[in-house]
Design a protein around this motif. Structure first.
Motif, mmCIF file in Angstrom:
data_model
loop_
_atom_site.group_PDB
_atom_site.id
_atom_site.type_symbol
_atom_site.label_atom_id
_atom_site.label_comp_id
_atom_site.label_asym_id
_atom_site.label_seq_id
_atom_site.Cartn_x
_atom_site.Cartn_y
_atom_site.Cartn_z
ATOM 1 N N ALA A 186 0.847 -1.193 0.000
ATOM 2 C CA ALA A 186 0.000 0.000 0.000
ATOM 3 C C ALA A 186 0.882 1.242 0.000
ATOM 4 O O ALA A 186 1.726 1.401 0.887
ATOM 5 C CB ALA A 186 -0.920 -0.005 1.218
ATOM 6 N N PRO A 187 0.718 2.133 -0.979
ATOM 7 C CA PRO A 187 1.576 3.320 -1.077
ATOM 8 C C PRO A 187 1.384 4.253 0.119
ATOM 9 O O PRO A 187 0.301 4.341 0.692
ATOM 10 C CB PRO A 187 1.119 3.985 -2.385
ATOM 11 C CG PRO A 187 -0.287 3.496 -2.581
ATOM 12 C CD PRO A 187 -0.323 2.110 -2.027
ATOM 13 N N MET A 188 2.452 4.949 0.474
ATOM 14 C CA MET A 188 2.438 5.812 1.658
ATOM 15 C C MET A 188 2.978 7.195 1.358
ATOM 16 O O MET A 188 3.807 7.384 0.476
ATOM 17 C CB MET A 188 3.279 5.190 2.778
ATOM 18 C CG MET A 188 2.696 3.969 3.430
ATOM 19 S SD MET A 188 3.826 3.305 4.695
ATOM 20 C CE MET A 188 4.156 4.783 5.675
ATOM 21 N N MET A 198 2.204 9.770 8.951
ATOM 22 C CA MET A 198 2.208 9.141 7.645
ATOM 23 C C MET A 198 0.888 8.399 7.459
ATOM 24 O O MET A 198 0.183 8.111 8.432
ATOM 25 C CB MET A 198 3.376 8.172 7.506
ATOM 26 C CG MET A 198 4.751 8.796 7.750
ATOM 27 S SD MET A 198 5.162 10.101 6.580
ATOM 28 C CE MET A 198 5.440 9.110 5.095
ATOM 29 N N ALA A 199 0.567 8.088 6.215
ATOM 30 C CA ALA A 199 -0.700 7.407 5.943
ATOM 31 C C ALA A 199 -0.616 6.654 4.627
ATOM 32 O O ALA A 199 0.245 6.932 3.782
ATOM 33 C CB ALA A 199 -1.852 8.421 5.886
ATOM 34 N N VAL A 200 -1.502 5.679 4.463
ATOM 35 C CA VAL A 200 -1.681 5.025 3.169
ATOM 36 C C VAL A 200 -2.484 5.971 2.291
ATOM 37 O O VAL A 200 -3.602 6.348 2.639
ATOM 38 C CB VAL A 200 -2.406 3.678 3.326
ATOM 39 C CG1 VAL A 200 -2.800 3.117 1.955
ATOM 40 C CG2 VAL A 200 -1.520 2.681 4.069
ATOM 41 N N VAL A 237 2.301 2.070 10.191
ATOM 42 C CA VAL A 237 1.171 2.489 9.354
ATOM 43 C C VAL A 237 0.535 1.292 8.647
ATOM 44 O O VAL A 237 -0.693 1.153 8.613
ATOM 45 C CB VAL A 237 1.633 3.551 8.332
ATOM 46 C CG1 VAL A 237 0.537 3.833 7.307
ATOM 47 C CG2 VAL A 237 2.018 4.834 9.046
ATOM 48 N N HIS A 238 1.367 0.417 8.081
ATOM 49 C CA HIS A 238 0.834 -0.723 7.333
ATOM 50 C C HIS A 238 0.034 -1.672 8.220
ATOM 51 O O HIS A 238 -1.036 -2.160 7.824
ATOM 52 C CB HIS A 238 1.967 -1.472 6.647
ATOM 53 C CG HIS A 238 2.246 -0.965 5.265
ATOM 54 N ND1 HIS A 238 3.251 -1.469 4.474
ATOM 55 C CD2 HIS A 238 1.635 -0.015 4.515
ATOM 56 C CE1 HIS A 238 3.253 -0.844 3.308
ATOM 57 N NE2 HIS A 238 2.281 0.045 3.318
ATOM 58 N N VAL A 251 0.655 6.990 18.183
ATOM 59 C CA VAL A 251 0.125 7.710 17.017
ATOM 60 C C VAL A 251 -0.874 6.867 16.234
ATOM 61 O O VAL A 251 -1.956 7.331 15.870
ATOM 62 C CB VAL A 251 1.273 8.156 16.095
ATOM 63 C CG1 VAL A 251 0.728 8.887 14.860
ATOM 64 C CG2 VAL A 251 2.250 9.052 16.848
ATOM 65 N N TYR A 252 -0.540 5.614 15.987
ATOM 66 C CA TYR A 252 -1.361 4.768 15.119
ATOM 67 C C TYR A 252 -2.014 3.599 15.867
ATOM 68 O O TYR A 252 -2.661 2.759 15.246
ATOM 69 C CB TYR A 252 -0.496 4.193 13.986
ATOM 70 C CG TYR A 252 0.316 5.221 13.238
ATOM 71 C CD1 TYR A 252 -0.275 6.074 12.305
ATOM 72 C CD2 TYR A 252 1.694 5.353 13.471
ATOM 73 C CE1 TYR A 252 0.489 7.019 11.619
ATOM 74 C CE2 TYR A 252 2.456 6.291 12.793
ATOM 75 C CZ TYR A 252 1.848 7.121 11.872
ATOM 76 O OH TYR A 252 2.595 8.049 11.194
#
Length: 323
Positions: A186-188, A198-200, A237-238, A251-252
Protein backbone atom coordinates in the motif's frame (compact mmCIF):
# COMPACT_ATOMS: atom_id res chain seq x y z
CA UNK A 1 37.11 17.77 2.37
CA UNK A 2 36.88 14.35 0.75
CA UNK A 3 36.23 13.21 -2.79
CA UNK A 4 32.81 11.98 -3.78
CA UNK A 5 32.65 9.72 -6.82
CA UNK A 6 29.72 7.49 -7.67
CA UNK A 7 27.58 6.55 -10.63
CA UNK A 8 24.16 5.18 -11.46
CA UNK A 9 21.57 5.00 -14.24
CA UNK A 10 18.33 6.96 -14.55
CA UNK A 11 15.47 4.44 -14.23
CA UNK A 12 13.07 4.31 -17.15
CA UNK A 13 10.17 5.25 -14.87
CA UNK A 14 11.78 8.67 -14.33
CA UNK A 15 11.44 9.56 -18.01
CA UNK A 16 10.38 13.20 -18.32
CA UNK A 17 11.63 14.18 -14.87
CA UNK A 18 13.87 17.17 -14.25
CA UNK A 19 17.47 16.11 -13.66
CA UNK A 20 17.61 17.67 -10.18
CA UNK A 21 14.36 15.97 -9.15
CA UNK A 22 15.60 12.59 -10.41
CA UNK A 23 18.89 12.92 -8.52
CA UNK A 24 17.07 13.95 -5.34
CA UNK A 25 15.05 10.73 -5.57
CA UNK A 26 18.09 8.57 -6.39
CA UNK A 27 20.34 10.10 -3.71
CA UNK A 28 18.04 10.96 -0.79
CA UNK A 29 20.93 11.29 1.66
CA UNK A 30 22.15 14.42 -0.13
CA UNK A 31 20.14 17.62 0.09
CA UNK A 32 18.51 18.86 -3.10
CA UNK A 33 20.44 22.12 -2.70
CA UNK A 34 23.72 20.19 -2.57
CA UNK A 35 22.82 18.20 -5.70
CA UNK A 36 21.76 21.36 -7.56
CA UNK A 37 25.07 23.01 -6.66
CA UNK A 38 26.97 20.01 -7.99
CA UNK A 39 24.95 20.14 -11.22
CA UNK A 40 25.61 23.89 -11.55
CA UNK A 41 29.35 23.45 -10.88
CA UNK A 42 29.63 20.74 -13.56
CA UNK A 43 30.29 17.88 -11.15
CA UNK A 44 27.33 15.87 -12.50
CA UNK A 45 27.72 14.27 -15.93
CA UNK A 46 24.81 12.79 -17.87
CA UNK A 47 26.10 10.47 -20.60
CA UNK A 48 29.47 12.21 -20.05
CA UNK A 49 27.94 15.66 -20.60
CA UNK A 50 26.97 18.37 -18.08
CA UNK A 51 23.30 19.40 -18.04
CA UNK A 52 21.19 21.96 -16.20
CA UNK A 53 19.06 20.97 -13.25
CA UNK A 54 15.86 21.80 -15.13
CA UNK A 55 16.78 19.66 -18.14
CA UNK A 56 14.58 16.59 -18.63
CA UNK A 57 15.88 13.03 -18.56
CA UNK A 58 14.55 10.21 -20.72
CA UNK A 59 15.54 7.16 -18.69
CA UNK A 60 18.60 4.98 -19.17
CA UNK A 61 21.16 7.79 -18.99
CA UNK A 62 24.47 7.11 -17.24
CA UNK A 63 24.99 9.45 -14.30
CA UNK A 64 28.43 10.18 -12.87
CA UNK A 65 29.05 12.51 -9.93
CA UNK A 66 32.59 13.64 -9.18
CA UNK A 67 32.65 16.30 -6.48
CA UNK A 68 34.12 17.51 -3.25
CA UNK A 69 31.99 16.77 -0.21
CA UNK A 70 32.27 19.48 2.43
CA UNK A 71 31.30 18.77 5.98
CA UNK A 72 27.60 18.00 5.82
CA UNK A 73 26.70 18.55 9.47
CA UNK A 74 27.45 20.94 12.30
CA UNK A 75 26.47 18.42 14.97
CA UNK A 76 29.01 17.85 17.72
CA UNK A 77 30.26 14.69 19.34
CA UNK A 78 29.17 13.93 22.88
CA UNK A 79 30.39 11.26 25.29
CA UNK A 80 27.07 9.52 25.96
CA UNK A 81 26.33 6.11 27.52
CA UNK A 82 23.94 5.16 24.71
CA UNK A 83 26.35 3.78 22.10
CA UNK A 84 26.19 -0.01 21.95
CA UNK A 85 28.42 -1.20 19.10
CA UNK A 86 27.83 -4.69 17.71
CA UNK A 87 30.54 -4.50 15.04
CA UNK A 88 32.90 -1.96 13.50
CA UNK A 89 35.72 -1.75 10.99
CA UNK A 90 37.14 0.95 8.70
CA UNK A 91 33.96 1.01 6.59
CA UNK A 92 30.94 0.47 8.84
CA UNK A 93 29.66 0.65 12.40
CA UNK A 94 26.72 -1.55 13.40
CA UNK A 95 24.88 -0.43 16.53
CA UNK A 96 22.04 -1.65 18.73
CA UNK A 97 19.83 1.37 19.51
CA UNK A 98 17.79 1.39 22.69
CA UNK A 99 14.15 2.52 22.68
CA UNK A 100 13.92 6.19 23.63
CA UNK A 101 17.14 7.20 21.84
CA UNK A 102 16.73 9.70 18.98
CA UNK A 103 18.86 8.84 15.94
CA UNK A 104 19.98 12.34 14.95
CA UNK A 105 19.46 15.94 16.08
CA UNK A 106 16.36 17.76 14.95
CA UNK A 107 13.54 19.96 16.16
CA UNK A 108 13.07 19.33 19.87
CA UNK A 109 16.19 17.13 20.05
CA UNK A 110 19.22 19.37 19.44
CA UNK A 111 21.72 16.97 21.01
CA UNK A 112 22.17 13.82 23.13
CA UNK A 113 21.28 11.67 20.11
CA UNK A 114 22.84 8.55 18.63
CA UNK A 115 24.64 10.71 16.05
CA UNK A 116 26.22 12.84 18.80
CA UNK A 117 27.53 9.66 20.43
CA UNK A 118 28.79 8.34 17.08
CA UNK A 119 30.63 11.60 16.30
CA UNK A 120 32.38 11.37 19.64
CA UNK A 121 33.43 7.79 18.86
CA UNK A 122 34.32 8.39 15.19
CA UNK A 123 34.83 12.13 14.46
CA UNK A 124 35.45 11.45 10.75
CA UNK A 125 31.71 10.86 10.34
CA UNK A 126 31.26 14.64 10.19
CA UNK A 127 32.37 14.49 6.53
CA UNK A 128 29.55 12.14 5.51
CA UNK A 129 25.89 12.87 4.68
CA UNK A 130 23.88 12.69 7.90
CA UNK A 131 27.03 11.60 9.71
CA UNK A 132 26.95 8.25 7.92
CA UNK A 133 23.41 7.28 8.92
CA UNK A 134 22.06 5.04 6.13
CA UNK A 135 18.61 4.30 7.52
CA UNK A 136 16.73 5.31 10.64
CA UNK A 137 14.42 3.74 13.15
CA UNK A 138 11.99 5.74 15.24
CA UNK A 139 12.93 7.10 18.66
CA UNK A 140 10.76 4.56 20.49
CA UNK A 141 11.72 1.60 18.29
CA UNK A 142 14.71 -0.47 19.41
CA UNK A 143 17.18 -2.44 17.34
CA UNK A 144 19.95 -2.54 14.75
CA UNK A 145 21.28 0.25 12.54
CA UNK A 146 24.30 0.42 10.23
CA UNK A 147 26.39 3.57 9.85
CA UNK A 148 28.79 4.16 6.96
CA UNK A 149 32.28 5.24 7.97
CA UNK A 150 33.58 6.24 4.52
CA UNK A 151 32.10 7.71 1.35
CA UNK A 152 32.63 4.52 -0.71
CA UNK A 153 30.88 2.53 2.01
CA UNK A 154 28.10 5.10 2.13
CA UNK A 155 27.61 4.89 -1.64
CA UNK A 156 27.53 1.08 -1.58
CA UNK A 157 25.08 0.84 1.31
CA UNK A 158 22.72 3.48 -0.09
CA UNK A 159 22.73 1.65 -3.43
CA UNK A 160 21.87 -1.65 -1.71
CA UNK A 161 19.11 0.01 0.27
CA UNK A 162 17.62 1.59 -2.86
CA UNK A 163 17.81 -1.76 -4.67
CA UNK A 164 15.92 -3.36 -1.75
CA UNK A 165 18.87 -5.64 -1.01
CA UNK A 166 19.03 -5.03 2.73
CA UNK A 167 17.57 -7.76 4.93
CA UNK A 168 15.57 -6.01 7.64
CA UNK A 169 13.41 -8.00 10.01
CA UNK A 170 11.45 -6.75 12.99
CA UNK A 171 9.50 -8.32 15.82
CA UNK A 172 6.29 -6.60 16.87
CA UNK A 173 3.41 -7.18 19.25
CA UNK A 174 0.13 -6.19 17.64
CA UNK A 175 -3.43 -5.79 18.80
CA UNK A 176 -5.73 -8.51 17.49
CA UNK A 177 -5.33 -12.22 16.84
CA UNK A 178 -3.90 -12.78 13.37
CA UNK A 179 -5.05 -15.90 11.58
CA UNK A 180 -2.04 -16.02 9.30
CA UNK A 181 0.77 -13.95 7.85
CA UNK A 182 0.50 -11.81 4.76
CA UNK A 183 1.72 -8.78 2.85
CA UNK A 184 0.64 -5.15 2.91
CA UNK A 185 1.34 -3.52 -0.44
CA UNK A 186 0.00 0.00 0.00
CA UNK A 187 1.58 3.32 -1.08
CA UNK A 188 2.44 5.81 1.66
CA UNK A 189 3.01 9.52 2.08
CA UNK A 190 2.37 12.32 4.55
CA UNK A 191 -1.13 12.38 5.99
CA UNK A 192 -3.11 14.93 3.94
CA UNK A 193 -4.26 16.75 7.11
CA UNK A 194 -1.98 15.71 9.97
CA UNK A 195 1.39 16.45 8.39
CA UNK A 196 3.47 14.95 11.22
CA UNK A 197 1.86 11.57 10.53
CA UNK A 198 2.21 9.14 7.65
CA UNK A 199 -0.70 7.41 5.94
CA UNK A 200 -1.68 5.02 3.17
CA UNK A 201 -2.55 7.32 0.26
CA UNK A 202 -3.41 6.47 -3.32
CA UNK A 203 -0.69 8.62 -4.88
CA UNK A 204 1.98 7.85 -2.30
CA UNK A 205 5.35 6.17 -2.75
CA UNK A 206 5.39 2.35 -3.11
CA UNK A 207 5.60 0.56 0.23
CA UNK A 208 5.61 -3.20 0.87
CA UNK A 209 5.66 -4.98 4.24
CA UNK A 210 5.61 -8.76 4.74
CA UNK A 211 4.63 -10.30 8.06
CA UNK A 212 4.20 -13.74 9.59
CA UNK A 213 2.88 -15.02 12.90
CA UNK A 214 5.29 -16.15 15.60
CA UNK A 215 2.80 -16.67 18.44
CA UNK A 216 -0.87 -15.90 19.08
CA UNK A 217 -2.36 -14.81 22.39
CA UNK A 218 -5.98 -14.10 23.33
CA UNK A 219 -6.21 -10.61 21.86
CA UNK A 220 -2.65 -10.04 20.66
CA UNK A 221 -0.12 -11.54 18.27
CA UNK A 222 3.66 -11.62 18.16
CA UNK A 223 4.78 -11.26 14.55
CA UNK A 224 7.93 -10.94 12.49
CA UNK A 225 7.81 -8.24 9.80
CA UNK A 226 10.24 -7.70 6.94
CA UNK A 227 10.60 -4.64 4.76
CA UNK A 228 10.93 -4.38 1.00
CA UNK A 229 10.83 -0.59 1.23
CA UNK A 230 11.70 1.72 4.09
CA UNK A 231 9.13 4.49 4.32
CA UNK A 232 8.83 6.54 7.49
CA UNK A 233 6.69 4.67 10.07
CA UNK A 234 6.05 1.97 7.45
CA UNK A 235 5.42 -1.04 9.71
CA UNK A 236 3.34 1.03 12.12
CA UNK A 237 1.17 2.49 9.35
CA UNK A 238 0.83 -0.72 7.33
CA UNK A 239 -0.20 -2.88 10.29
CA UNK A 240 -2.70 -0.26 11.47
CA UNK A 241 -4.03 -0.20 7.90
CA UNK A 242 -4.44 -4.00 8.11
CA UNK A 243 -6.38 -3.50 11.39
CA UNK A 244 -3.55 -4.89 13.56
CA UNK A 245 -2.01 -1.75 15.10
CA UNK A 246 1.07 -2.08 17.28
CA UNK A 247 0.64 -2.31 21.02
CA UNK A 248 1.52 0.99 22.69
CA UNK A 249 1.79 3.00 19.47
CA UNK A 250 0.93 6.56 20.57
CA UNK A 251 0.13 7.71 17.02
CA UNK A 252 -1.36 4.77 15.12
CA UNK A 253 -2.25 2.35 17.94
CA UNK A 254 -5.94 3.06 18.38
CA UNK A 255 -7.84 1.95 21.46
CA UNK A 256 -6.47 -0.22 24.25
CA UNK A 257 -7.12 -3.98 23.92
CA UNK A 258 -7.55 -5.82 27.23
CA UNK A 259 -8.36 -9.56 27.21
CA UNK A 260 -11.57 -10.21 29.19
CA UNK A 261 -10.94 -11.08 32.87
CA UNK A 262 -7.16 -10.87 32.43
CA UNK A 263 -4.81 -10.51 35.38
CA UNK A 264 -4.18 -7.13 36.98
CA UNK A 265 -0.49 -7.43 36.08
CA UNK A 266 -1.35 -7.71 32.39
CA UNK A 267 -3.81 -4.83 32.59
CA UNK A 268 -1.15 -2.61 34.15
CA UNK A 269 1.50 -3.70 31.65
CA UNK A 270 -0.73 -2.96 28.63
CA UNK A 271 -1.89 0.39 30.02
CA UNK A 272 1.65 1.48 30.83
CA UNK A 273 3.30 0.32 27.60
CA UNK A 274 3.66 3.78 26.07
CA UNK A 275 5.86 3.05 23.05
CA UNK A 276 5.23 1.03 19.92
CA UNK A 277 6.12 -2.61 20.64
CA UNK A 278 8.53 -2.79 17.71
CA UNK A 279 12.12 -4.05 17.58
CA UNK A 280 14.54 -4.11 14.64
CA UNK A 281 15.74 -7.64 15.27
CA UNK A 282 17.88 -8.53 12.25
CA UNK A 283 19.94 -6.64 9.66
CA UNK A 284 21.92 -8.07 6.76
CA UNK A 285 23.73 -6.70 3.69
CA UNK A 286 26.81 -7.11 1.50
CA UNK A 287 29.83 -5.57 3.17
CA UNK A 288 30.92 -2.55 1.06
CA UNK A 289 34.56 -3.62 0.64
CA UNK A 290 34.75 -7.24 1.77
CA UNK A 291 31.87 -8.04 -0.67
CA UNK A 292 30.58 -10.77 1.63
CA UNK A 293 27.11 -11.03 3.15
CA UNK A 294 27.07 -10.12 6.83
CA UNK A 295 24.17 -10.30 9.27
CA UNK A 296 23.45 -9.34 12.86
CA UNK A 297 20.62 -10.20 15.23
CA UNK A 298 19.73 -8.85 18.67
CA UNK A 299 17.04 -10.17 21.05
CA UNK A 300 13.99 -8.11 21.88
CA UNK A 301 14.44 -5.73 24.84
CA UNK A 302 13.32 -6.37 28.42
CA UNK A 303 10.06 -4.39 28.26
CA UNK A 304 8.77 -6.40 25.31
CA UNK A 305 9.98 -9.65 26.87
CA UNK A 306 8.07 -8.87 30.08
CA UNK A 307 4.90 -8.05 28.15
CA UNK A 308 5.18 -11.30 26.19
CA UNK A 309 5.63 -13.24 29.43
CA UNK A 310 2.43 -11.74 30.85
CA UNK A 311 0.52 -12.40 27.62
CA UNK A 312 1.69 -16.04 27.67
CA UNK A 313 0.61 -16.45 31.30
CA UNK A 314 -2.79 -14.98 30.49
CA UNK A 315 -3.16 -17.41 27.58
CA UNK A 316 -2.24 -20.38 29.80
CA UNK A 317 -4.71 -19.36 32.54
CA UNK A 318 -7.47 -18.92 29.98
CA UNK A 319 -6.85 -22.36 28.45
CA UNK A 320 -6.71 -23.98 31.91
CA UNK A 321 -10.12 -22.54 32.76
CA UNK A 322 -11.64 -24.10 29.64
CA UNK A 323 -10.55 -27.58 30.64
Amino acid sequence: MVNTHFSTKIPDEMSGWRLDKALAELFPDYSRARLQKWIKDGFVLVNAMPLRGKDKVQGGEDIEIIAQAEEEVTWEGQDLPILKILYEDDDIIVVDKEAGVVVHPGAGNPDSTLVNALLNHAPELVQLPRAGIIHRIDKDTSGILVVARSLPAHTSLVAQLQAREFKREYQAIVNGMMISGGTVDAPMDRHPIHRTRMAVVERGKPAVTHYRVIRRFRLHTLIRASLETGRTHQIRVHLAHAHYPLVGDPVYGGRLHLPPACTEDLQVALRQFKRQALHAERLGFIHPTQKEYMEWQVPIPADMQQLLKLLATDQQLFEAKKQ
